[in-house]
Design a protein around this motif. Sequence first.
Motif, PDB file in Angstrom:
ATOM      1  N   CYS A   1       0.442   8.645  -6.225  1.00  0.00           N
ATOM      2  CA  CYS A   1       0.266  10.030  -5.756  1.00  0.00           C
ATOM      3  C   CYS A   1       1.581  10.521  -5.177  1.00  0.00           C
ATOM      4  N   PRO A   2       2.511  10.900  -5.984  1.00  0.00           N
ATOM      5  CA  PRO A   2       3.793  11.387  -5.456  1.00  0.00           C
ATOM      6  C   PRO A   2       3.553  12.540  -4.492  1.00  0.00           C
TER       7      PRO A   2
ATOM      8  N   ARG B   1      -2.644  15.083   2.694  1.00  0.00           N
ATOM      9  CA  ARG B   1      -2.068  14.289   1.620  1.00  0.00           C
ATOM     10  C   ARG B   1      -2.146  12.800   1.950  1.00  0.00           C
ATOM     11  N   THR B   2      -3.332  12.417   2.434  1.00  0.00           N
ATOM     12  CA  THR B   2      -3.572  11.005   2.739  1.00  0.00           C
ATOM     13  C   THR B   2      -4.310  10.383   1.569  1.00  0.00           C
TER      14      THR B   2
ATOM     15  N   ALA C   1       0.839  -1.207   0.000  1.00  0.00           N
ATOM     16  CA  ALA C   1       0.000   0.000   0.000  1.00  0.00           C
ATOM     17  C   ALA C   1       0.872   1.254   0.000  1.00  0.00           C
ATOM     18  N   ALA C   2       1.941   1.213   0.789  1.00  0.00           N
ATOM     19  CA  ALA C   2       2.822   2.387   0.871  1.00  0.00           C
ATOM     20  C   ALA C   2       3.487   2.669  -0.474  1.00  0.00           C
ATOM     21  N   HIS C   3       3.994   1.605  -1.094  1.00  0.00           N
ATOM     22  CA  HIS C   3       4.609   1.780  -2.405  1.00  0.00           C
ATOM     23  C   HIS C   3       3.600   2.252  -3.435  1.00  0.00           C
ATOM     24  N   GLY C   4       2.420   1.638  -3.395  1.00  0.00           N
ATOM     25  CA  GLY C   4       1.383   1.972  -4.368  1.00  0.00           C
ATOM     26  C   GLY C   4       0.936   3.415  -4.233  1.00  0.00           C
ATOM     27  N   ALA C   5       0.717   3.849  -3.017  1.00  0.00           N
ATOM     28  CA  ALA C   5       0.257   5.228  -2.800  1.00  0.00           C
ATOM     29  C   ALA C   5       1.322   6.217  -3.239  1.00  0.00           C
ATOM     30  N   GLY C   6       2.560   5.915  -2.872  1.00  0.00           N
ATOM     31  CA  GLY C   6       3.639   6.821  -3.236  1.00  0.00           C
ATOM     32  C   GLY C   6       3.827   6.919  -4.731  1.00  0.00           C
ATOM     33  N   HIS C   7       3.551   5.811  -5.408  1.00  0.00           N
ATOM     34  CA  HIS C   7       3.724   5.795  -6.852  1.00  0.00           C
ATOM     35  C   HIS C   7       2.580   6.511  -7.561  1.00  0.00           C
TER      36      HIS C   7
END
Lengths: 380, 260, 439
Positions: free
Chosen positions: B92-93, B211-212, B84-90
Amino acid sequence: MNFRQMAADRHTYAADWKARTGGKVADYFEPYFPEEIAYAAGILPVRVLAEHEPDVISDKWIYGACFPARDMINQFLRGRMDYMDGLVNVEGCQWIFNAYEVITNNKPALFRHYLFLPDYTDSTTSKDVLRSELAVFRERLEAWTGRDITDEKLDHAIAVYNENRLLLRRICELRRADRPVLTGSEYMDMLLANQVMDKAEMNGLLEQFLRELEGRQPGRDTIRLMLIGSETWNSDLERLVESLGGNVVVDELDNGTSYFWNPVYPQKDRLMALALRYLGRPHNPVKDNNWRRRPEHIFELAEDYHVDGAIISKQIYCHLHGTDNYAVWRLLRERHIPFHYMERDMSVPEEETALRLEAFLNQVRAGATRLAGWHRKAVL
Amino acid sequence: MILAGIDMGIEATKAVVLRDGAIIGRAKASTGGTDRPIQARQTYDAALAAAGIAAIEVEAVSATGIGKYDVPFAGRRVTEVIAAAHGAGHLCPGATAVMSVGAGETLIAALGADRLIDEYALSQKCIAGVGLFLRTMADRLGIPLDLFGDGEAACVPTAVSDGCMVFAELDALSMLNRGAEPQTVAAACIRAAAVRAANTGFDLTVPNDTRTVLIGGTAKNRAFVRALEAAMGIAFIIPAGAEYAGAVGAAISGAKGLRK
Amino acid sequence: MKGQRWETRPLDCWQLAKELRRSYDNSLADSSIVLGNGTTNFYVDWQVAFPAIVVAEDNPIGAMMAQQNEAFARKARLASEVRGWGREICGYHNNCWGAQFLGRTADGKPFPERQFTVPFPCVCDSHIKRGQQCRDYKPIARWTNDFTMYIGERDEKREEAMLDHRNFNTLKQLNEIESVFGQRLDDGKLFELARNCRLLKQYMTNVSYFMTFTPSPLSVKDLYSFFQLGGLAKIGPEKAVHFWKTLRDEVEWRVQNQIAAVGSERFRWIEAHPPSWHFLKYYRYMEKYGAVCLGSQYTHFSQSQLERKPDGSIGERSYPVYDPDMELTTREDAVRFMTGPDARAPHHFKIDEYLRPYALNEFADVFHADGAMFGLWRSGVGCAVTRKEQAMRLRQAGYSVMCYEGSQPGDRVDLDEKRLIDQLDTWMESLGLEKLEDV
């Protein structure tokens, strides 16, 4: 007399009372709280009533607790009780203790006190340790309020509370009649209002209510039920029972008959008199753990109020009531008293609960009773 | 670089194929109960077909979700929080937190500056099954899931138990039997579910800000998102294809390893 | 070993521990003993001073049942449930008393019925009620005592009545057991137990202290193994003292020579209370990350207490729980020794709810922990109380905390083992740690 509204308006009432009297308000959880001492200090003791409200707060602070404890945290941390000056915890269960700790850690301005009331209530020395605790409590209240709690003030408080208990007892006695003049929900609404109001004022209302009741015609012919189990904070269950043709005519609840059952017998040592009263009252599961009195007390009430059956309503996650269930079920089975056991949280799913209770009432109507004992083979 | 990620949840299996970080194919199917490895393969094949590439071209396949151990062809398994962390960061930078409310589990993670995750929290049993509960109630009430809890009837104030989805269901059925409108019942369920999910969110000690990122299947329901925002006091960023974020994160994990 | 940083070797003491374990007769069904339910005293195991009294606590019995024979444990819990016990009650004592209702143990032998009960006085609700189950089942002799407590700074004056209450009821208990069962309590033995207790506590505290060093010479798994030997009734006071002295000496040597429990130690974590006993392998799993568990309040505070002193050093907690030089000439002296001068002893970590949420902060500091793992037990009220807040306080202090829902002390299936492993991986990965075998 709209006791239900009085209980609902308790926050306003307490704020008004403070403005009128200049006194302080101290909340408590457990009905073992020695209200007389607080009252003698000019404090209004108010029982915290749990409710059901969407709760995004308590999970952060507490895990696995019963819902009343969670709701109390929710209420306090939302600021619903900001008019309150103090919070006292009398040793009871751990979920309430945890709620007390969370609340007072978050509200450091509150006066707070932990009063040790022995779980071993019937030891020879229990009265001495409780008397000592009451003396400490008196000192703390005196320091907090700046008022001396003299013997005279204690005598007055004891008299007011004894009068209150007597009035409640007299009203409760009316429910022994075949067709009681008041319903279980009326009675519970009255009790709840009683637990959040000044007893002197309440006594006047109770006298009025008693006169009204004595003038009423007999009520409906219903199935007579006893309510046993976890403390309650509203009369939802009683009203549901009434809608199905039943009536709760007696209870064995910590906030019910156990709250007012026995008076203080005045004696020269007022604190000892209070200690003996609180140690000698009908006990909840926390305190009924050496000489087993609770089952017999339940049976006496059932006999005296000639109930047709009992409803055991337990809050989910209550370890104490859950552990006591064995002894209570066994007693009811051995004495052929039909009972229905249900678990609940702070909301009562009406349809589902109505279904269960309807089935139970139908069983009772038909004259069914439990067989003596139970069949072990069904378990193995 | 071509990477693939499979997110096998309780309800749905999602698969994505990325080329140099861009999604070139994706597929979704019901996980089903028994033939999970077959379902995983079929969904993956569908994603490959959508991408127009063959399996041999994929450099790494990673799996996440409760069924990640049932994806035999995955070279790597990634926990849901990491994915989830990787996906969100990718997707939604600049995101500082990610929250996922799925069929079974709810999670929230505060994304770190120096490391992937500063803090995270997972749902406990009393918060489990939020998504499943909403789907079950939608089916029972005959309301499409994406419209569940929406509309005028939904504005009638009413409440069901929010202590547990099982308790909520009992209360909801009571309401229905007493004649409440289906959307009124739906709205009460939505609010209870949001309260439950929000409780996981509040386990974090770091403050949430705007920015959640919200991912997971429940992000498709407008009423639920509104209720969750109201309960948590934040406005979520919901990326397109939010329900694929876990699969995207798994795919990215395949290349990046564990450190940002 | 990949990532090995320190030498590691098994404890020499294991051999002694195994010999002592072999000497212990596990049978509760010996008809020549009077079997009671409950606990005796944290410091002075007074059952040893009676000729033939054994006091067995239901918790360990229930735990072993769940660990060894889950199918039987479930039958036992069902037997309790149909008799009214809430499903959400402590599963360990549910297991034990359910077996009572079934009338047999897991191996088919008759359930050894208790002849008296002396329940463990504790703030935990389940503990208070425990002693009732065998007494509600059949009328047996029963005694009760209180766990006295209050909040805030110590108030010796307030404690006078509390201590008198506890002392009187303990004295009453011992004297009445004598008369009810016709067994004489050997006061001389009682005094000897008290003297041994001081030594035992000292050695246990020393062992705890040595675990504050890096690398830790022991892990919590070792301590749990030694718990079985801690019961003086099982191996006798002299052997217990000898064992813990031997262990203490060896652990001290290990610290001096930097011998580690986990040779790859790079992450130190603490817990709050006992784990799910049927899934202790998670300790081993964490070792794959070079993570060592130092124990919990239960393991350390039950047996010893450490605190950080004003000068920054770590030492034994300063409140007195007994006077080591107290002269013991009467049974009352021994009882006062057992209770100690502090009304809230020994479970400070459990009873002071104001400190409890912060108590683990000091614990983590003293043990130089990097993180904490808390099990949230749905049916363990005494364990779950304040746990969420403790996690929050530790996080606020900068420690990494992982919470998971487990089975202890409920149904074994309450613990999703795969999910726990996932959570361990997530926890470690979130801290940037990979399994050493993957590096």
